[in-house]
Design a protein around this motif. Structure first.
Motif, PDB file in Angstrom:
ATOM      1  N   THR A  77      50.490  54.075  29.433  1.00 29.90           N
ATOM      2  CA  THR A  77      49.255  53.297  29.493  1.00 29.90           C
ATOM      3  C   THR A  77      49.280  52.597  30.856  1.00 29.90           C
ATOM      4  O   THR A  77      49.881  53.111  31.795  1.00 29.90           O
ATOM      5  CB  THR A  77      49.158  52.314  28.310  1.00 29.90           C
ATOM      6  N   TYR A  78      48.649  51.469  30.991  1.00 31.74           N
ATOM      7  CA  TYR A  78      48.656  50.807  32.290  1.00 31.74           C
ATOM      8  C   TYR A  78      48.575  49.303  32.123  1.00 31.74           C
ATOM      9  O   TYR A  78      48.197  48.779  31.075  1.00 31.74           O
ATOM     10  CB  TYR A  78      47.512  51.304  33.183  1.00 31.74           C
ATOM     11  N   LYS A  79      48.989  48.624  33.172  1.00 30.51           N
ATOM     12  CA  LYS A  79      48.824  47.181  33.301  1.00 30.51           C
ATOM     13  C   LYS A  79      48.023  46.910  34.571  1.00 30.51           C
ATOM     14  O   LYS A  79      48.047  47.702  35.519  1.00 30.51           O
ATOM     15  CB  LYS A  79      50.168  46.467  33.466  1.00 30.51           C
ATOM     16  N   TYR A  80      47.371  45.756  34.600  1.00 31.64           N
ATOM     17  CA  TYR A  80      46.747  45.279  35.827  1.00 31.64           C
ATOM     18  C   TYR A  80      47.659  44.233  36.458  1.00 31.64           C
ATOM     19  O   TYR A  80      48.045  43.261  35.810  1.00 31.64           O
ATOM     20  CB  TYR A  80      45.379  44.653  35.549  1.00 31.64           C
ATOM     21  N   TYR A  81      48.021  44.440  37.726  1.00 30.19           N
ATOM     22  CA  TYR A  81      48.793  43.479  38.487  1.00 30.19           C
ATOM     23  C   TYR A  81      47.876  42.864  39.541  1.00 30.19           C
ATOM     24  O   TYR A  81      47.236  43.595  40.316  1.00 30.19           O
ATOM     25  CB  TYR A  81      49.973  44.149  39.189  1.00 30.19           C
ATOM     26  N   LEU A  82      47.837  41.557  39.558  1.00 38.73           N
ATOM     27  CA  LEU A  82      47.011  40.852  40.546  1.00 38.73           C
ATOM     28  C   LEU A  82      47.933  40.116  41.508  1.00 38.73           C
ATOM     29  O   LEU A  82      48.732  39.279  41.089  1.00 38.73           O
ATOM     30  CB  LEU A  82      46.055  39.874  39.862  1.00 38.73           C
ATOM     31  N   GLU A  83      47.828  40.432  42.792  1.00 35.70           N
ATOM     32  CA  GLU A  83      48.609  39.776  43.835  1.00 35.70           C
ATOM     33  C   GLU A  83      47.686  38.821  44.595  1.00 35.70           C
ATOM     34  O   GLU A  83      46.687  39.253  45.169  1.00 35.70           O
ATOM     35  CB  GLU A  83      49.184  40.817  44.806  1.00 35.70           C
ATOM     36  N   GLY A  84      48.033  37.540  44.566  1.00 33.14           N
ATOM     37  CA  GLY A  84      47.198  36.550  45.226  1.00 33.14           C
ATOM     38  C   GLY A  84      47.957  35.668  46.183  1.00 33.14           C
ATOM     39  O   GLY A  84      49.163  35.848  46.411  1.00 33.14           O
ATOM     40  N   ASP A  85      47.256  34.678  46.710  1.00 31.48           N
ATOM     41  CA  ASP A  85      47.860  33.744  47.660  1.00 31.48           C
ATOM     42  C   ASP A  85      47.275  32.355  47.418  1.00 31.48           C
ATOM     43  O   ASP A  85      46.754  31.706  48.326  1.00 31.48           O
ATOM     44  CB  ASP A  85      47.599  34.204  49.095  1.00 31.48           C
ATOM     45  N   GLY A  86      47.305  31.923  46.148  1.00 30.72           N
ATOM     46  CA  GLY A  86      46.836  30.589  45.784  1.00 30.72           C
ATOM     47  C   GLY A  86      45.359  30.498  45.459  1.00 30.72           C
ATOM     48  O   GLY A  86      44.808  29.395  45.343  1.00 30.72           O
ATOM     49  N   GLN A  87      44.680  31.617  45.282  1.00 29.37           N
ATOM     50  CA  GLN A  87      43.240  31.581  45.011  1.00 29.37           C
ATOM     51  C   GLN A  87      42.938  30.917  43.661  1.00 29.37           C
ATOM     52  O   GLN A  87      43.719  31.013  42.704  1.00 29.37           O
ATOM     53  CB  GLN A  87      42.658  33.003  45.020  1.00 29.37           C
ATOM     54  N   LEU A  88      41.758  30.277  43.588  1.00 30.13           N
ATOM     55  CA  LEU A  88      41.289  29.605  42.372  1.00 30.13           C
ATOM     56  C   LEU A  88      39.958  30.202  41.952  1.00 30.13           C
ATOM     57  O   LEU A  88      39.119  30.541  42.792  1.00 30.13           O
ATOM     58  CB  LEU A  88      41.119  28.109  42.612  1.00 30.13           C
ATOM     59  N   VAL A  89      39.748  30.313  40.655  1.00 30.59           N
ATOM     60  CA  VAL A  89      38.479  30.835  40.155  1.00 30.59           C
ATOM     61  C   VAL A  89      37.325  29.949  40.586  1.00 30.59           C
ATOM     62  O   VAL A  89      36.209  30.423  40.837  1.00 30.59           O
ATOM     63  CB  VAL A  89      38.541  30.971  38.611  1.00 30.59           C
ATOM     64  N   ALA A  90      37.586  28.632  40.702  1.00 32.70           N
ATOM     65  CA  ALA A  90      36.520  27.700  41.100  1.00 32.70           C
ATOM     66  C   ALA A  90      35.901  28.083  42.444  1.00 32.70           C
ATOM     67  O   ALA A  90      34.720  27.820  42.705  1.00 32.70           O
ATOM     68  CB  ALA A  90      37.081  26.281  41.174  1.00 32.70           C
TER      69      ALA A  90
END
Length: 443
Positions: free
Chosen positions: A403-416
């Motif tokens: 199956t699969y996973k989602y990996y999210l690589e960020g740098d301190g981002q905020l949904v706001a």
């Protein structure tokens, strides 16, 4: 074999699955090589156990309780064991199905989303008399990083037990409990209740059996049911080719699910084609039956309505004469099992009509239905052939066990930052390259 209760076995498999998902490809491949070696080094032990199963099965055959096809599927010999070892080696040679980036997208600068292939987790399989299926399924589960719970048919209990113990001992360096064997019917019923621990069930057997599993569990079920396969000899067929293909599809190995069970012949070529193929079938011991139009041309038994939907698994075949490719398609979609269908024709328009109109996992042009097989498809091996459409279809190999996973690589981002009237817009640009841990930080 040490006895454990089913709940403990499943719990052990669940814990092993979490660890096995992080075992590197080199270690998994080394374990597979050890399995192949164990099969070759223990041929006598395996064949002795199998001889015990076969003797009991032949006694059941004499009493009318088993079929010859079941006994044939049960038997092992030196050549089959070498084939099992080679199959495991072919799985070893397949590309690693884990860790592949299936899709990558930039959401914004330094905010990257990766869809990555991972194991399903704990897979339960319930399969028929073929003891080679146990090794095949175990090998695919191991390569794809899944823990596996195996339940073979009681008719192969001695063979299955020996093979299981050989595999378990050959893979002692892997997380303990990654492979489990259950044997009693009541253990299957308990397994069906464990939807919180088992991620996928893959039963192999009749439609009734698969339906029973589906109706008695909340675990997702990927069913391998019978193969009511067809060969259609079109009006534009090369009749010599058609004869060879129709013969191969039935006689080469009739006990398997990709063997043809119904031969459809266009009315325009029936008189030219049927006498020779019928003679060839009869010389090979095939029991033939046909519809009225067939019986006007050749002397065969009477086909009933039930014959059109029967998987014989033996040297038996039904024949029907049809008016054209459209009637062939209608017959197959009404009576087939959505497994494998083949058209023999030199007319590309007829081939396209047949192949795009048939609802089946595999549709062939000028080829025997016997090619519907994970090994022949280059998948290394198969867990089974799925006649459904979700999540895998046709021969289920390594990709069907992921199956699969989602990996999210960020740098301190905020949904706001991305909400409200003055929100920063997402870029949603496609990315190239594979996911690696710490990708943005340069680690």
């Amino acid at each position: 074999m040490t006895e454990y209760d089913t709940e403990t076995q499943v719990t052990d498999a669940q814990q092993a699955a979490l660890r096995l998902a992080n075992v590197d490809e080199e270690t998994r491949n080394a374990a597979l090589a050890s399995i192949a070696d164990a099969v070759r080094d223990n041929t006598e032990t395996i064949l002795d156990a199998n001889a015990s199963d076969v003797a009991e099965a032949e006694a059941m055959l004499d009493r009318g309780e088993y079929t010859q096809a079941l006994v044939d599927r049960l038997k092992l010999d030196d050549a089959k064991l070498e084939g099992i070892a080679e199959m495991i080696e072919s799985v070893t040679g397949q590309s690693d199905p884990l860790g592949r980036t299936l899709e990558a997208r930039e959401l914004d600068a330094d905010l990257e989303l990766y869809k990555v292939a991972v194991p399903i987790g704990v897979v339960g399989t319930i399969f028929e008399s073929r003891p080679d299926a146990l090794v095949q399924i175990a090998g695919l589960a191991l390569k794809s990083g899944n823990a596996v719970i195996l339940k073979g048919g009681s008719e192969a209990s001695e063979s299955n037990r020996v093979l299981y113990e050989l595999i378990r001992d050959a893979t002692s360096d892997l997380p303990d409990g990654w492979i489990q064997l259950i044997e009693a019917h009541e253990e299957v019923d308990r397994l069906l209740e464990m939807d919180d621990s088992v991620d996928l069930l893959m039963p192999r057997g009749s439609s009734e059996f698969v339906s029973y599993i589906q109706n008695n569990t909340q675990i997702p079920v990927l069913g391998h049911t019978e193969g009511v396969c067809h060969v259609y000899v079109d009006t534009a067929a090369d009749l010599e080719m058609a004869e060879d293909i129709a013969f191969d599809a039935k006689v080469q190995y009739p006990a398997v699910c990709n063997a043809v069970e119904t031969l459809l012949v266009d009315a325009d070529v029936a008189e030219a084609f049927l006498p020779d193929i019928v003679e060839r079938y009869e010389d090979a011991g095939v029991d033939l039956r046909g519809d009225a139009a067939t019986r006007e041309i050749v002397d065969v038994g009477v086909a009933t309505d039930d014959d059109w939907e029967t998987e014989y698994g033996d040297l038996e075949l039904s024949i029907r004469v049809v008016d054209d490719v459209y009637e062939a398609v209608t017959h197959i979609n009404a009576h087939g099992s959505k497994h494998t269908e083949s058209i023999i024709t030199d007319d590309t328009d007829h081939a396209e009509t047949f192949m795009t109109s048939i609802d089946a996992a595999s549709v062939f042009h000028n080829a025997s239905t016997r090619f519907a097989d994970g090994y022949r498809y280059g998948l290394g091996a198969e867990v089974g052939i799925s006649t459904g459409k979700i999540h895998a279809r046709g021969p289920v190999g390594l990709a069907g066990l992921t199956t699969y996973k989602y990996y999210l690589e960020g740098d301190g981002q905020l949904v706001a930052t991305y909400a409200g009237e003055d929100a920063t817009p997402f870029t949603h640009d496609a990315l190239d390259g594979e996911w690696t841990p710490g990708r943005l930080s340069g680690e």
